[in-house]
Scaffold this motif. Structure first.
Motif, mmCIF file in Angstrom:
data_model
loop_
_atom_site.group_PDB
_atom_site.id
_atom_site.type_symbol
_atom_site.label_atom_id
_atom_site.label_comp_id
_atom_site.label_asym_id
_atom_site.label_seq_id
_atom_site.Cartn_x
_atom_site.Cartn_y
_atom_site.Cartn_z
ATOM 1 N N ARG A 1 4.454 8.647 8.742
ATOM 2 C CA ARG A 1 3.657 7.458 9.093
ATOM 3 C C ARG A 1 2.314 7.456 8.369
ATOM 4 O O ARG A 1 1.889 6.437 7.826
ATOM 5 C CB ARG A 1 3.422 7.400 10.607
ATOM 6 N N VAL A 2 1.649 8.596 8.364
ATOM 7 C CA VAL A 2 0.354 8.708 7.692
ATOM 8 C C VAL A 2 0.511 8.461 6.191
ATOM 9 O O VAL A 2 -0.286 7.747 5.586
ATOM 10 C CB VAL A 2 -0.289 10.088 7.967
ATOM 11 N N LEU A 3 1.550 9.039 5.599
ATOM 12 C CA LEU A 3 1.799 8.824 4.171
ATOM 13 C C LEU A 3 2.030 7.348 3.873
ATOM 14 O O LEU A 3 1.494 6.809 2.902
ATOM 15 C CB LEU A 3 2.990 9.657 3.707
ATOM 16 N N ASN A 4 2.813 6.685 4.718
ATOM 17 C CA ASN A 4 3.059 5.255 4.527
ATOM 18 C C ASN A 4 1.756 4.459 4.580
ATOM 19 O O ASN A 4 1.533 3.560 3.766
ATOM 20 C CB ASN A 4 4.037 4.722 5.579
ATOM 21 N N ASP B 1 -1.316 5.596 3.998
ATOM 22 C CA ASP B 1 -2.129 5.937 2.821
ATOM 23 C C ASP B 1 -1.628 5.208 1.577
ATOM 24 O O ASP B 1 -2.421 4.709 0.781
ATOM 25 C CB ASP B 1 -2.124 7.449 2.578
ATOM 26 N N LEU B 2 -0.307 5.151 1.412
ATOM 27 C CA LEU B 2 0.253 4.459 0.247
ATOM 28 C C LEU B 2 0.016 2.955 0.326
ATOM 29 O O LEU B 2 -0.207 2.296 -0.693
ATOM 30 C CB LEU B 2 1.742 4.764 0.113
ATOM 31 N N ALA B 3 0.049 2.409 1.535
ATOM 32 C CA ALA B 3 -0.193 0.974 1.691
ATOM 33 C C ALA B 3 -1.630 0.624 1.299
ATOM 34 O O ALA B 3 -1.887 -0.478 0.796
ATOM 35 C CB ALA B 3 0.070 0.549 3.137
ATOM 36 N N LEU C 1 3.940 9.727 -7.471
ATOM 37 C CA LEU C 1 4.585 8.573 -6.830
ATOM 38 C C LEU C 1 6.018 8.399 -7.329
ATOM 39 O O LEU C 1 6.929 8.092 -6.548
ATOM 40 C CB LEU C 1 3.773 7.299 -7.073
ATOM 41 N N GLN C 2 6.241 8.605 -8.630
ATOM 42 C CA GLN C 2 7.599 8.512 -9.164
ATOM 43 C C GLN C 2 8.482 9.621 -8.617
ATOM 44 O O GLN C 2 9.657 9.388 -8.295
ATOM 45 C CB GLN C 2 7.564 8.549 -10.695
#
Length: 146
Positions: free
Chosen positions: A85-88, A90-92, A115-116
């Motif tokens: 959830r945290v990664l999502n 941060d990426l958003a 990211l790739q």
């Protein structure tokens, strides 16, 4: 014989040795909150303890059975879900213009490479879950219907 031991919130690679008629535990490496034996761990332990013979394959297999995916309330699963959830989030919050502002092009390149790599890893994992069509396959289908 070496094995993985949990102490508190961390995992350790330990080896029992007999000294003076007593068994002592030799701490070979700290493996972190989620036990992982990486190539770096193997190199560090081999360098620091060259006379200790370890079956790395058996140790990796022991670790792979420790994460119980069936128990949704287990701390390991809860931490994994929270980390995702945290990664999502941060990426958003990451936008391409931020990469152009970066102090060095190397930072932007490294971020894109990571990211790739993440994209490839996610695709492999999603394909693995999709193929199994058992317990996880139905979860995938339910999630797609949302």
């Amino acid at each position: 014989m070496a094995f993985v031991r949990r102490k508190g919130n961390s995992y350790y690679l330990v080896h029992n040795v007999r000294r003076g008629g007593k068994v002592r535990q030799l701490h070979l490496a700290r493996l972190g909150e989620r036990a992982r034996i990486t190539d770096e761990v193997v190199r560090a332990v081999s360098k620091k303890h060259p006379f200790v013979e370890l079956n790395w394959q058996a140790l990796r297999e022991q670790i792979s059975t420790q994460l119980d995916m069936a128990d949704a309330s287990s701390p390991a699963i809860q931490k994994l879900v929270d980390d995702l959830r945290v990664l999502n989030m941060d990426l958003a919050d990451l936008f391409p213009p931020l990469l152009r502002i970066s102090e060095t092009p190397a930072v932007a390149r490294e971020l894109l490479v990571q990211l790739q790599l993440l994209q490839s890893t996610l695709q492999v994992k999603l394909n693995q879950f999709d193929r199994k069509r058992g317990r996880f396959g139905t979860a995938t289908l339910r999630m797609q219907g949302r």
